[in-house]
Design an enzyme around this catalytic site. Structure first.
Site, mmCIF file in Angstrom:
data_model
loop_
_atom_site.group_PDB
_atom_site.id
_atom_site.type_symbol
_atom_site.label_atom_id
_atom_site.label_comp_id
_atom_site.label_asym_id
_atom_site.label_seq_id
_atom_site.Cartn_x
_atom_site.Cartn_y
_atom_site.Cartn_z
ATOM 1 N N ASP A 178 -5.391 5.065 9.373
ATOM 2 C CA ASP A 178 -4.682 4.757 10.615
ATOM 3 C C ASP A 178 -4.823 5.945 11.559
ATOM 4 O OD1 ASP A 178 -3.025 3.918 12.624
ATOM 5 O OD2 ASP A 178 -1.186 3.943 11.430
ATOM 6 N N LYS A 206 -3.165 8.567 6.763
ATOM 7 C CA LYS A 206 -3.058 9.017 8.152
ATOM 8 C C LYS A 206 -4.223 9.942 8.466
ATOM 9 C CE LYS A 206 -1.102 9.593 12.163
ATOM 10 N NZ LYS A 206 -2.351 10.027 12.808
ATOM 11 N N LYS A 228 -2.973 3.686 2.344
ATOM 12 C CA LYS A 228 -3.157 3.850 3.782
ATOM 13 C C LYS A 228 -3.020 5.332 4.098
ATOM 14 C CE LYS A 228 -0.931 2.820 8.205
ATOM 15 N NZ LYS A 228 0.081 1.988 8.898
ATOM 16 N N LYS A 251 4.773 -5.852 13.004
ATOM 17 C CA LYS A 251 6.044 -5.254 12.591
ATOM 18 C C LYS A 251 7.145 -6.035 13.287
ATOM 19 C CE LYS A 251 3.801 -0.725 12.506
ATOM 20 N NZ LYS A 251 3.804 0.661 12.985
ATOM 21 N N ASN A 253 0.848 -1.189 0.000
ATOM 22 C CA ASN A 253 0.000 0.000 0.000
ATOM 23 C C ASN A 253 0.885 1.242 0.000
ATOM 24 O OD1 ASN A 253 -0.297 -0.642 3.375
ATOM 25 N ND2 ASN A 253 0.226 1.444 2.803
ATOM 26 N N THR A 313 1.532 5.061 1.306
ATOM 27 C CA THR A 313 1.254 5.709 2.582
ATOM 28 C C THR A 313 1.058 7.195 2.371
ATOM 29 O OG1 THR A 313 2.589 4.061 3.750
ATOM 30 C CG2 THR A 313 2.119 6.117 4.910
#
Length: 333
Positions: free
Chosen positions: A134, A103, A101, A209, A77, A79
């Site tokens: 996110d 923010k 994705k 992660k 993806n 960011t």
């Protein structure tokens, strides 16, 4: 640990294209071992105890290597930081990725900005692209439910919302009140028992992660314990550290989602030659069998020069190394 050349540690500082996670410069340390290089780059707000796992990941990479991969490339993806709609459109359109994705919740009054950013991202990625957001755990339950409803509408449908609230209990409460799937990030890596996230009905997806989990092998065990579909996400490393994350994504038995490993686009530079740099091409990244080797000229270009920061990182590495050695780390546990 005697295999790792701590005396030859190389400290770096790479400016970022936009503020992300509250920082504008990415700092860290490269360490060399018999299998190549590893990267130690815990964020400044993480204490030494937390940073031990980050060091373990670097040591695993440069002394032990990784398990055999199950695939040779990973869907990625793009960011999108907390930028204006025009910049968000540009990032997505140029990425080649079919998942974005985004923010959100960058500050307390960000919702109108977030909605405009998501509308622009949807325009850029098209009706068949996937969009996820996110929130980094900043909302309470009521705020999350209200925001997710509006964000889902602005995005023309969200794939999932990552870590809308800080606790497992709050994630479960939000998940019961919205139709959008919930992904757990911090709740997975901070939980003593990752399975508790699934048992509590707190999430549909686990974001893992390997860097903060202590290496690829340990992260694979966390993924198994969580019992949820997994997404691998970066910790904003250079290509040296990003290689471990890709090795984890490559070794997972199943991989249903695009991974958040295209984060080199957030940095103005890298530490390896361009032909080894782990930058997304046509929405994918290859699974490496070994970490790339840093370029000597780039190590000089991005060498940390602030004496205060050099002292801070040198002392931090020494403290964390001592804790790591005291822990008698078992990579296979």
């Amino acid at each position: 640990m005697t295999e790792v050349n701590f005396e030859g540690a190389r400290l770096y500082a790479i400016p970022m294209r936009s503020r992300f996670r509250g920082i504008t410069v990415r700092e860290g340390v490269l360490l060399e071992g018999p299998l190549g290089w590893g990267e130690f780059c815990p964020f400044a707000d993480y204490d030494d105890t937390v940073a031990v796992s980050w060091l373990a990941t670097a040591v695993e990479q440069c002394t032990r290597g990784w398990p055999a991969p199950a695939r040779d490339r990973i869907p990625i993806n793009c960011t999108v930081p907390a930028v204006d709609p025009e910049r968000a459109y540009e990032i997505v359109a140029k990425s080649g990725c079919r998942t974005a994705k985004v923010k959100v919740a960058d500050h307390s009054d960000s919702l109108p900005e977030d909605l405009a950013r998501l509308e622009s991202v949807r325009d850029a990625i098209g009706a068949d692209g996937r969009v996820r957001v996110d929130a980094n755990g900043v909302w309470d339950v009521d705020t999350a439910v209200n925001a997710i409803t509006q964000l889902d509408r602005a995005a023309g449908g969200l794939e999932y919302v990552e870590q809308p609230c800080p606790t497992i209990e709050d994630l479960a409460a939000v998940r019961a009140k919205v139709d959008v799937p919930i992904a757990a990030d911090e709740s997975i890596r901070r939980a003593e028992d990752p399975l508790r996230v699934a048992v509590a009905g707190a999430a549909d997806v686990a974001v893992i992660k390997c860097t903060p989990l202590g290496g690829v092998r340990r992260a694979l065990r966390v993924a198994e314990a969580a019992g949820l579909p997994c997404v691998v996400s970066s910790a904003l490393e250079t290509s040296i550290g990003l290689a471990s994350q890709l090795a984890l994504a490559g070794a997972l038995p199943e991989l249903e989602f695009a991974c958040g490993l295209g984060t080199l686009s957030l940095l103005t530079g890298d530490l390896v030659p361009e032909d080894q740099s782990l930058r997304t091409v046509d929405g994918y990244l290859p699974v490496p069998t070994a970490a790339p080797t840093p370029d000597p000229e780039l190590l000089e270009t991005y060498a940390m020069t602030d004496p205060a920061r050099i002292t801070w990182w040198t002392e931090r590495l020494a403290r964390v190394r001592a804790l790591f050695e005291q822990a008698d780390w078992d990579f296979d546990r």
